[in-house]
Design a protein around this motif. Structure first.
Motif, PDB file in Angstrom:
ATOM      1  N   ASP A  28     -32.007  33.849  16.095  1.00 30.69           N
ATOM      2  CA  ASP A  28     -32.484  33.687  14.714  1.00 30.69           C
ATOM      3  C   ASP A  28     -32.832  35.048  14.111  1.00 30.69           C
ATOM      4  O   ASP A  28     -32.740  36.091  14.776  1.00 30.69           O
ATOM      5  N   GLU A  29     -33.228  35.040  12.833  1.00 30.54           N
ATOM      6  CA  GLU A  29     -33.478  36.297  12.129  1.00 30.54           C
ATOM      7  C   GLU A  29     -34.639  37.075  12.733  1.00 30.54           C
ATOM      8  O   GLU A  29     -34.579  38.304  12.838  1.00 30.54           O
ATOM      9  N   GLU A  30     -35.668  36.361  13.159  1.00 30.41           N
ATOM     10  CA  GLU A  30     -36.827  37.042  13.747  1.00 30.41           C
ATOM     11  C   GLU A  30     -36.433  37.789  15.019  1.00 30.41           C
ATOM     12  O   GLU A  30     -36.786  38.958  15.211  1.00 30.41           O
ATOM     13  N   GLU A  31     -35.679  37.110  15.890  1.00 29.09           N
ATOM     14  CA  GLU A  31     -35.246  37.755  17.129  1.00 29.09           C
ATOM     15  C   GLU A  31     -34.270  38.900  16.832  1.00 29.09           C
ATOM     16  O   GLU A  31     -34.316  39.947  17.472  1.00 29.09           O
ATOM     17  N   TYR A  32     -33.408  38.712  15.841  1.00 28.35           N
ATOM     18  CA  TYR A  32     -32.477  39.766  15.451  1.00 28.35           C
ATOM     19  C   TYR A  32     -33.226  41.016  15.021  1.00 28.35           C
ATOM     20  O   TYR A  32     -32.942  42.117  15.478  1.00 28.35           O
ATOM     21  N   ARG A  33     -34.212  40.855  14.146  1.00 30.07           N
ATOM     22  CA  ARG A  33     -34.971  42.017  13.651  1.00 30.07           C
ATOM     23  C   ARG A  33     -35.784  42.667  14.773  1.00 30.07           C
ATOM     24  O   ARG A  33     -35.888  43.885  14.850  1.00 30.07           O
ATOM     25  N   ARG A  34     -36.348  41.849  15.661  1.00 29.12           N
ATOM     26  CA  ARG A  34     -37.139  42.384  16.763  1.00 29.12           C
ATOM     27  C   ARG A  34     -36.260  43.217  17.695  1.00 29.12           C
ATOM     28  O   ARG A  34     -36.617  44.333  18.074  1.00 29.12           O
ATOM     29  N   ARG A  35     -35.083  42.701  18.029  1.00 27.71           N
ATOM     30  CA  ARG A  35     -34.183  43.432  18.921  1.00 27.71           C
ATOM     31  C   ARG A  35     -33.588  44.661  18.238  1.00 27.71           C
ATOM     32  O   ARG A  35     -33.389  45.692  18.875  1.00 27.71           O
ATOM     33  N   LEU A  36     -33.332  44.554  16.937  1.00 26.60           N
ATOM     34  CA  LEU A  36     -32.812  45.706  16.202  1.00 26.60           C
ATOM     35  C   LEU A  36     -33.853  46.821  16.158  1.00 26.60           C
ATOM     36  O   LEU A  36     -33.530  47.991  16.353  1.00 26.60           O
ATOM     37  N   GLY A  78     -25.409  42.042  15.731  1.00 25.72           N
ATOM     38  CA  GLY A  78     -25.023  41.423  14.460  1.00 25.72           C
ATOM     39  C   GLY A  78     -24.065  40.260  14.660  1.00 25.72           C
ATOM     40  O   GLY A  78     -24.158  39.242  13.964  1.00 25.72           O
ATOM     41  N   ASP A  79     -23.153  40.395  15.622  1.00 24.95           N
ATOM     42  CA  ASP A  79     -22.233  39.288  15.916  1.00 24.95           C
ATOM     43  C   ASP A  79     -22.982  38.077  16.455  1.00 24.95           C
ATOM     44  O   ASP A  79     -22.694  36.939  16.080  1.00 24.95           O
ATOM     45  N   ARG A  80     -23.931  38.325  17.335  1.00 24.34           N
ATOM     46  CA  ARG A  80     -24.726  37.204  17.882  1.00 24.34           C
ATOM     47  C   ARG A  80     -25.531  36.519  16.788  1.00 24.34           C
ATOM     48  O   ARG A  80     -25.634  35.292  16.763  1.00 24.34           O
ATOM     49  N   PHE A  81     -26.071  37.308  15.864  1.00 24.85           N
ATOM     50  CA  PHE A  81     -26.821  36.743  14.740  1.00 24.85           C
ATOM     51  C   PHE A  81     -25.881  35.938  13.826  1.00 24.85           C
ATOM     52  O   PHE A  81     -26.221  34.840  13.382  1.00 24.85           O
ATOM     53  N   ALA A  82     -24.691  36.466  13.589  1.00 22.59           N
ATOM     54  CA  ALA A  82     -23.734  35.778  12.722  1.00 22.59           C
ATOM     55  C   ALA A  82     -23.256  34.470  13.348  1.00 22.59           C
ATOM     56  O   ALA A  82     -22.998  33.496  12.628  1.00 22.59           O
TER      57      ALA A  82
END
Length: 86
Positions: free
Chosen positions: A68-76, A59-63
């Motif tokens: 980006d959001e796509e990579e954030y959701r994929r990694r989450l 979440g910190d890296r995304f913030a």
């Protein structure tokens, strides 16, 4: 009756007794206040600070805009589903 009038305490003797009595009570009150504060202070933990969870790091890296959001959701999703199976 002689005791009441002749106990050989001069003006300085009365001053020393009065000052020592004030000092005594000041020390007692100070000790009581310090003890009260020490007992009512919230307990501080002495162990190391908590390590952030992987979700918090992500979440910190995304913030910060590192991902980006796509990579954030994929990694989450990868974090929640576990490691890939062969």
């Amino acid at each position: 009756m002689m005791f009441w009038y002749d106990h050989n305490v001069s003006g300085w003797g009365w001053f020393a007794m009065s000052a020592s009595m004030i000092l005594f009570w000041a020390l007692i009150i100070t000790a009581a206040v310090l003890l009260f504060r020490a007992l009512n202070r919230p307990h501080e933990h002495t162990h190391a600070p908590a390590v952030p969870t992987p979700e918090q790091i992500l979440g910190d890296r995304f913030a910060r805009g590192e991902i980006d959001e796509e990579e954030y959701r994929r990694r989450l999703d990868a974090l929640h589903t576990g490691p890939p199976r062969p």
